[in-house]
Design a protein around this motif. Structure first.
Motif: not given
Length: 272
Positions: A144-148, A162-166, A179-180, A186-188
């Motif tokens: 999952f790749v978040g918005m932006g 998962m990669v968080a939004a932004g 992991e998110v 980006a970091k854990f």
């Protein structure tokens, strides 16, 4: 073509020529104030060099998306409005049941500084949120790749990650399974819960179902679109309380009812 067909063709030709001549005359009369209309040159699928996109017949490509060059799109995947997938200097592979949401960008690189070849590979049942940028990366199945979010060259997002939004994921970063990661850079952040992992798969399924509705709407002929507009206008004005008082029963036409799997919590309202 028979004589009748030739006559109809000739008539049509001269009608069009007359219309074009009148348009040119009108432009001259308007002088410097006229606006010259041009046809859009946008092409949803476009070859580049000797490479052509390969799109499964069950995939949905929005009319305003742009897919160029060496790009493969798998069964049941959806490329939404405003997306750009550019496989010009390398290849892009998008698996089955994956969705690239509106305004997302997918590109590739010939190689990085160490000489590593950098195509973009996106697996099966992946969700890529609105306006994400994926450049020369690998995103494995059910990630999952978040918005932006922005994924730079050489990034690998493992299955169920998962990669968080932004988020901005730096070059050659590997995001492990479960992991998110978020932030800039980006970091854990934490581990995914079982419910969140299940949500990733369900999100991809929801978009596959939604894409079928958009695909059906996009192929409707003009007369069907106008007919549905008339139906909506008619039924938008109904007063259910008044109808009940005079004993009138109005059933919503099936054309205006979305499938249950699109809005599972909103069943069609029963006629009163």
């Amino acid at each position: 073509m028979g004589s009748l067909g030739k006559a109809v063709y000739t008539l049509g030709f001269w009608i069009r020529e007359t219309g074009q001549a009148m348009d040119r005359l009108g432009c001259r009369l308007q002088g410097n104030y006229y606006f010259q209309e041009q046809l859009s040159r946008h092409r949803t699928l476009m070859n580049i060099f000797d490479k052509a996109p390969s799109v499964d017949k069950d995939a949905f490509i929005a009319p305003s998306a742009s897919i160029t060059g060496d790009v493969q799109v798998g069964r049941g995947s959806s490329i939404w409005y405003g997306c750009v997938v550019r496989g010009d200097v390398n290849s892009v592979i998008i698996g089955s049941g994956t969705n690239l949401q509106d305004n997302s960008l997918v590109h590739v690189a010939k190689s990085n500084l160490s000489g590593k070849v950098l195509p973009t590979i996106i697996g099966d049942h992946v969700t890529v949120g609105h306006s994400a940028v994926i450049h020369g990366c690998t995103v494995e199945d059910e990630a999952f790749v978040g918005m932006g979010a922005t994924l730079l060259d050489g990034v690998v997002v493992e299955k169920h990650a998962m990669v968080a939004a932004g988020a901005l994921v730096r070059q050659n970063t590997r995001i492990p399974c479960g992991e998110v990661w978020g932030g800039n850079p980006a970091k854990f952040l934490r581990k995914l819960t079982d419910e969140e992992i299940a949500f990733i798969s369900q999100s991809a399924t929801n978009y596959t179902n939604l894409a079928k509705v958009h695909a059906a709407e996009n192929v409707k002929p003009f007369d069907e679109i106008e007919f549905e507009k008339m139906l909506r206008k008619k039924f938008a004005r109904r007063d259910e309380e008044y109808d009940s008082m005079i004993g009138v029963v109005r059933e919503t036409p099936p054309e205006l009812i979305l499938p249950d799997n699109i809005l599972p919590n909103k069943a069609p309202k029963a006629a009163q």
